[in-house]
Design a protein around this motif. Structure first.
Motif, mmCIF file in Angstrom:
data_model
loop_
_atom_site.group_PDB
_atom_site.id
_atom_site.type_symbol
_atom_site.label_atom_id
_atom_site.label_comp_id
_atom_site.label_asym_id
_atom_site.label_seq_id
_atom_site.Cartn_x
_atom_site.Cartn_y
_atom_site.Cartn_z
ATOM 1 N N MET A 1 25.904 42.515 -75.625
ATOM 2 C CA MET A 1 26.211 41.140 -75.898
ATOM 3 C C MET A 1 25.025 40.226 -75.556
ATOM 4 N N VAL A 2 24.326 40.521 -74.473
ATOM 5 C CA VAL A 2 23.207 39.670 -74.078
ATOM 6 C C VAL A 2 21.885 40.134 -74.671
ATOM 7 N N GLU A 3 21.897 41.215 -75.436
ATOM 8 C CA GLU A 3 20.659 41.754 -75.989
ATOM 9 C C GLU A 3 19.980 40.802 -76.960
ATOM 10 N N ASN A 4 20.746 40.002 -77.689
ATOM 11 C CA ASN A 4 20.161 39.136 -78.715
ATOM 12 C C ASN A 4 19.930 37.716 -78.235
ATOM 13 N N LEU A 5 20.064 37.460 -76.952
ATOM 14 C CA LEU A 5 19.798 36.124 -76.432
ATOM 15 C C LEU A 5 18.289 35.865 -76.444
ATOM 16 N N PRO A 6 17.878 34.619 -76.664
ATOM 17 C CA PRO A 6 16.441 34.323 -76.708
ATOM 18 C C PRO A 6 15.798 34.457 -75.326
ATOM 19 N N PRO A 7 14.524 34.869 -75.279
ATOM 20 C CA PRO A 7 13.849 35.024 -73.991
ATOM 21 C C PRO A 7 13.604 33.702 -73.280
ATOM 22 N N THR A 8 13.730 32.582 -74.011
ATOM 23 C CA THR A 8 13.541 31.271 -73.383
ATOM 24 C C THR A 8 14.858 30.616 -73.014
ATOM 25 N N GLY A 9 15.946 31.322 -73.203
ATOM 26 C CA GLY A 9 17.263 30.752 -72.939
ATOM 27 C C GLY A 9 17.576 30.650 -71.459
ATOM 28 N N ALA A 10 18.703 30.025 -71.165
ATOM 29 C CA ALA A 10 19.123 29.799 -69.786
ATOM 30 C C ALA A 10 19.379 31.106 -69.050
ATOM 31 N N THR A 11 19.903 32.108 -69.734
ATOM 32 C CA THR A 11 20.180 33.389 -69.082
ATOM 33 C C THR A 11 18.890 34.072 -68.639
ATOM 34 N N ALA A 12 17.885 34.066 -69.500
ATOM 35 C CA ALA A 12 16.597 34.679 -69.148
ATOM 36 C C ALA A 12 15.926 33.910 -68.020
ATOM 37 N N ARG A 13 15.984 32.566 -68.061
ATOM 38 C CA ARG A 13 15.392 31.764 -66.991
ATOM 39 C C ARG A 13 16.095 32.019 -65.667
ATOM 40 N N ALA A 14 17.415 32.135 -65.691
ATOM 41 C CA ALA A 14 18.162 32.401 -64.458
ATOM 42 C C ALA A 14 17.847 33.793 -63.925
ATOM 43 N N ASN A 15 17.658 34.745 -64.805
ATOM 44 C CA ASN A 15 17.348 36.111 -64.390
ATOM 45 C C ASN A 15 15.939 36.188 -63.802
ATOM 46 N N ASN A 16 14.978 35.501 -64.431
ATOM 47 C CA ASN A 16 13.588 35.533 -63.973
ATOM 48 C C ASN A 16 13.332 34.586 -62.811
ATOM 49 N N GLY A 17 14.086 33.519 -62.725
ATOM 50 C CA GLY A 17 13.841 32.509 -61.709
ATOM 51 C C GLY A 17 12.816 31.484 -62.154
ATOM 52 N N HIS A 18 12.312 31.596 -63.366
ATOM 53 C CA HIS A 18 11.332 30.660 -63.913
ATOM 54 C C HIS A 18 11.345 30.773 -65.430
ATOM 55 N N ALA A 19 10.648 29.865 -66.091
ATOM 56 C CA ALA A 19 10.621 29.849 -67.554
ATOM 57 C C ALA A 19 9.293 30.331 -68.120
ATOM 58 N N TRP A 20 8.437 30.917 -67.292
ATOM 59 C CA TRP A 20 7.144 31.386 -67.782
ATOM 60 C C TRP A 20 7.332 32.599 -68.684
ATOM 61 N N GLN A 21 6.549 32.623 -69.762
ATOM 62 C CA GLN A 21 6.550 33.749 -70.683
ATOM 63 C C GLN A 21 5.156 34.353 -70.716
ATOM 64 N N ALA A 22 4.971 35.371 -71.533
ATOM 65 C CA ALA A 22 3.679 36.048 -71.613
ATOM 66 C C ALA A 22 2.571 35.079 -72.034
ATOM 67 N N GLU A 23 2.885 34.155 -72.952
ATOM 68 C CA GLU A 23 1.882 33.193 -73.405
ATOM 69 C C GLU A 23 1.466 32.255 -72.275
ATOM 70 N N THR A 24 2.411 31.878 -71.436
ATOM 71 C CA THR A 24 2.098 30.974 -70.325
ATOM 72 C C THR A 24 1.210 31.678 -69.313
#
Length: 97
Positions: A1-24
Motif C-alpha cells: 500500500m505504501v510502495e507507490n507513495l512519493p519519496p517527497t511525501g509526508a510518510t517518507a519525510r516522517a520515516n527519514n526525519g528530514h526532507a532531503w533527497q539524493a539531489e539535495t
C-alpha cells in the motif's frame, strides 16, 4: 500500500526525519567541493608573505548535530571533566576535601 507513495511525501519525510533527497545531498556535496577548490586556488595563488586561508568546514547535513547541540554537548563534557578533576584533587591534595 505504501510502495507507490512519493519519496517527497509526508510518510517518507516522517520515516527519514528530514526532507532531503539524493539531489539535495548532491547539491550540498557540490557546494562543499566548490568551496574547497576555491580555497585551494586562493592559497596556491596568494602572496607568500601572507598566511594561508583556512579550509572551510563541510556544510550541515541531516543527522549532524546543530551548533546548539554541539555547544550543549561541549558544556556537558567540560562539567564532567571539572567534576572528575575536583574528585581527584580532593583525594590527593590535603585540605581540599
Amino acid at each position: 500500500m505504501v510502495e507507490n507513495l512519493p519519496p517527497t511525501g509526508a510518510t517518507a519525510r516522517a520515516n527519514n526525519g528530514h526532507a532531503w533527497q539524493a539531489e539535495t545531498y548532491a547539491a550540498a556535496d557540490s557546494r562543499d567541493l566548490l568551496a574547497l577548490l576555491f580555497t585551494a586556488f586562493v592559497n596556491a595563488n596568494r602572496d607568500p608573505k601572507k598566511p594561508a586561508m583556512p579550509y572551510p568546514e563541510p556544510g550541515w547535513r541531516p543527522g549532524d548535530p546543530t551548533p546548539e547541540e554541539s555547544a550543549a554537548a561541549a558544556e556537558r563534557d567540560r562539567a564532567k571533566a571539572r567534576t572528575a578533576y575536583e574528585h581527584i584533587t580532593a583525594q590527593v591534595l590535603p585540605g581540599e576535601g
